[in-house]
Design a protein around this motif. Structure first.
Motif, PDB file in Angstrom:
ATOM      1  N   ARG A  14      42.457  35.608  44.835  1.00 49.03           N
ATOM      2  CA  ARG A  14      41.568  37.377  44.301  1.00 49.03           C
ATOM      3  C   ARG A  14      42.490  38.745  44.218  1.00 49.03           C
ATOM      4  O   ARG A  14      42.090  39.762  43.008  1.00 49.03           O
ATOM      5  N   HIS A  21      40.641  39.352  33.074  1.00 50.16           N
ATOM      6  CA  HIS A  21      40.184  40.017  33.744  1.00 50.16           C
ATOM      7  C   HIS A  21      41.942  40.230  34.683  1.00 50.16           C
ATOM      8  O   HIS A  21      42.473  39.330  35.168  1.00 50.16           O
ATOM      9  N   PRO A  24      41.111  43.801  41.451  1.00 49.45           N
ATOM     10  CA  PRO A  24      40.295  44.827  41.675  1.00 49.45           C
ATOM     11  C   PRO A  24      41.746  45.944  41.544  1.00 49.45           C
ATOM     12  O   PRO A  24      42.388  45.941  42.372  1.00 49.45           O
ATOM     13  N   ARG A  27      40.082  52.804  39.219  1.00 53.13           N
ATOM     14  CA  ARG A  27      39.889  52.597  37.584  1.00 53.13           C
ATOM     15  C   ARG A  27      40.415  53.622  37.142  1.00 53.13           C
ATOM     16  O   ARG A  27      40.511  54.278  35.290  1.00 53.13           O
ATOM     17  N   GLY A 176      45.575  49.268  43.759  1.00 56.36           N
ATOM     18  CA  GLY A 176      45.006  49.018  44.381  1.00 56.36           C
ATOM     19  C   GLY A 176      44.761  47.621  45.382  1.00 56.36           C
ATOM     20  O   GLY A 176      45.720  47.352  45.827  1.00 56.36           O
ATOM     21  N   TRP A 277      40.872  49.510  50.895  1.00 56.22           N
ATOM     22  CA  TRP A 277      40.515  48.638  50.243  1.00 56.22           C
ATOM     23  C   TRP A 277      40.552  47.225  51.979  1.00 56.22           C
ATOM     24  O   TRP A 277      41.807  46.953  52.043  1.00 56.22           O
TER      25      TRP A 277
END
Length: 532
Positions: A14, A21, A24, A27, A176, A277
């Motif tokens: 992940r 992409h 995570p 933003r 992140g 997180w």
């Protein structure tokens, strides 16, 4: 596959960047909430440290060849040099009204999640106890005062301990989920930086691998909730023994003494707001380390010393001038001799920094994308840092690779593919020109089975990558060029290039070396003078 293995793999997958992409992350950056880069323990007595690094005559070339000077005594002045040249500030930079500090140890995004501590017996100019190093002011904060003969006995009259911890939020604010990886890489850079600086003082460095995370937390005072309050907590990373390598500190005795020690100081809060997180919390739990057995002493293969670098600098100068390149010129070339000498310094050599700090066999190898090295054909090369890994690497990668031995006889360097890989390097490194405009780029390929068998070693693999990176940083400076670590890369695109199809090998860190282009808009100031 048990639960820990599953959770480790889940985080690893992940947290990968992919072509379609990125891992995570936030933003956008909340600049009003950027963490303070300096941890301060308010109320702890401060001991000012002399700026004595210029008194050190050790040459960098002596260290890289394993020719350490006679060991200096442990006292305030020499320990000040150790911390100044490994964890201290190297400069201040400014652009318009913005100002930021650079340090001798590099960090992802210059965010510096790493904190450092000294544990010592009574020394000349320094009383016994636990100290936090505040690099901004070049001072020790006396966290725990100890007045117990058992504390002194625990050091075996042979050295001191340096403790390292990480504040994950400092990296997570910008990166992140992937921030945990960067914290581990930064820890590896610090391990190497301490090893080099200690060697310049004639001291050996050893990672105290037996120590459990809970013991490290207890010794550094990281488990003292009353001292942190709302402040961001620090994750225990590692203890480094500095001194006689045949001796070992008695950690259990030290913990017993600290139960009755007087602790002083409360940690400052770095940000008013925080983003949680859960994946970082999860991987932190999965890789928690219990006490382990003392590892067997590493007996690496002996190899000749590397050739003289192009620039013969003092260690103090090279440690402080080290910078992370932001751009390369796309023109600079290096000689094959300089390239081979750099790679020779990535091989494990007994009692030679930075590899004297690590006790386990090399588990990380370098896949090199060579662009501009004189008399060396551009293409893909592999530096096999552990000879026993060669058959497994061959079996795990594309069957069409040449595996043609090249370079000096002692250097385990293999030519795999003749090809101009500049566009490939740029693609793999998140479309960054710096990977293509360099003399060479590389991916650090780790034996991932180690982490699956013992999850706490997942951290150690990243540490080894950071140690490799620090060696490359200093080697680049000595060759008259510059280097930079690259944390943003497409993991599986690197695996596709190599032909890796499972988790036996994983790419954990990337690096690139070339002719740097300086940003003329920036102003530079000395690290410890009054700033304008």
């Amino acid at each position: 596959m048990d639960r820990l293995q599953h959770e480790l793999l889940e985080y690893h997958e992940r947290s990968k960047h992919r072509l379609d992409h990125y891992a995570p992350g936030p933003r956008g950056l909340d600049w009003t909430n950027q963490p303070d880069p300096f941890r301060v323990f308010r109320g702890a007595p401060r001991i000012g440290l002399p700026l004595a690094a210029d008194t050190l005559s050790t040459r960098y070339n002596e260290l890289r060849r394993g020719a350490l000077p006679p060991p200096r005594r442990f006292d305030l002045s020499n320990l000040a040099i150790l911390f100044e040249l490994s964890l201290g500030l190297s400069a201040w930079k400014a652009y318009d009204a913005q100002r930021w500090a650079l340090r001798c140890n590099p960090s992802s995004g210059n965010l510096h999640p790493t904190e450092s501590y000294l544990l010592c017996p009574p020394l000349s100019g320094l009383s016994a106890g636990v100290y936090h190093y505040l690099s901004r002011d070049h001072v020790f904060e006396h966290r725990a005062a100890v007045d117990d003969p058992r504390w002194t006995e625990a050091f075996s009259n042979g050295g001191v301990l340096v403790g390292i911890s990480s504040i994950h939020w400092r990296e997570a604010w910008k990166y992140g989920m992937r921030a945990w990886r960067y914290c581990q890489q930064d820890c590896g850079h610090v391990i190497a930086a301490v090893s080099y600086a200690a060697a310049a003082l004639g001291w050996q460095t050893r990672l105290v691998e037996v120590a459990a995370d809970d013991a490290v937390a207890g010794l550094l005072g990281l488990d003292r909730s009353e001292d942190f309050g709302a402040a961001e907590r620090e994750a225990p990373d590692v203890l480094l023994w500095i001194g006689k390598p045949e001796l070992r500190p008695d950690l259990e005795r030290m913990l017993t003494v600290l139960d009755r020690a007087q602790w002083r100081g409360c940690a400052n809060q770095l940000s008013l707001g925080h983003v949680t997180w859960p994946d970082i919390d999860s991987i932190h739990r999965v890789t928690h380390k219990s006490r382990t057995r003392e590892p067997s002493l590493l007996t690496p293969n002996e190899c000749p010393s590397p050739e003289m670098p192009a620039v013969d600098l003092s260690f103090s100068r090279i440690a402080r001038q080290r910078r992370s390149a932001v751009n390369f010129d796309g023109v600079t070339r290096i000689t094959a001799a300089a390239f081979f000498s750099m790679l020779a310094c990535l091989l494990v050599r007994r009692n030679t920094p930075p590899w004297n700090a690590l006790l386990s066999p090399a588990a990380v190898h370098a896949a090199l994308l060579v662009h501009r090295v004189d008399d060396l054909e551009p293409g893909l090369y592999m530096l096999v840092r552990n000879p026993g890994a060669l058959p497994i690497l061959k079996q795990s990668m594309r069957p069409e690779w040449l595996w043609q031995k090249t370079g000096p006889d002692y250097l385990p360097l293999y030519f795999l593919l003749p090809y101009d890989l500049r566009a490939v390097a740029k693609l793999i490194c998140c479309h960054q020109d710096i990977a293509a405009d360099s003399c060479f780029a590389l991916g650090m390929i780790a034996t991932f089975d180690i982490a699956l068998k013992q999850p706490w070693r997942y951290r150690h693999l990243f540490w080894e990558c950071g140690v490799l990176g620090q060696a490359l940083y200093l080697e680049a400076e000595a060759a008259g060029v510059r280097a930079t670590g690259i944390g943003c890369f497409f993991d599986d695109e690197m695996h596709t290039l190599l032909g890796v199809e499972d988790h036996a090998w994983q790419s954990l860190y990337h690096f690139t070396v070339g002719g740097a282009v300086d940003d003329q808009r920036l102003s530079a100031f000395p690290p410890y003078q009054v700033q304008p």
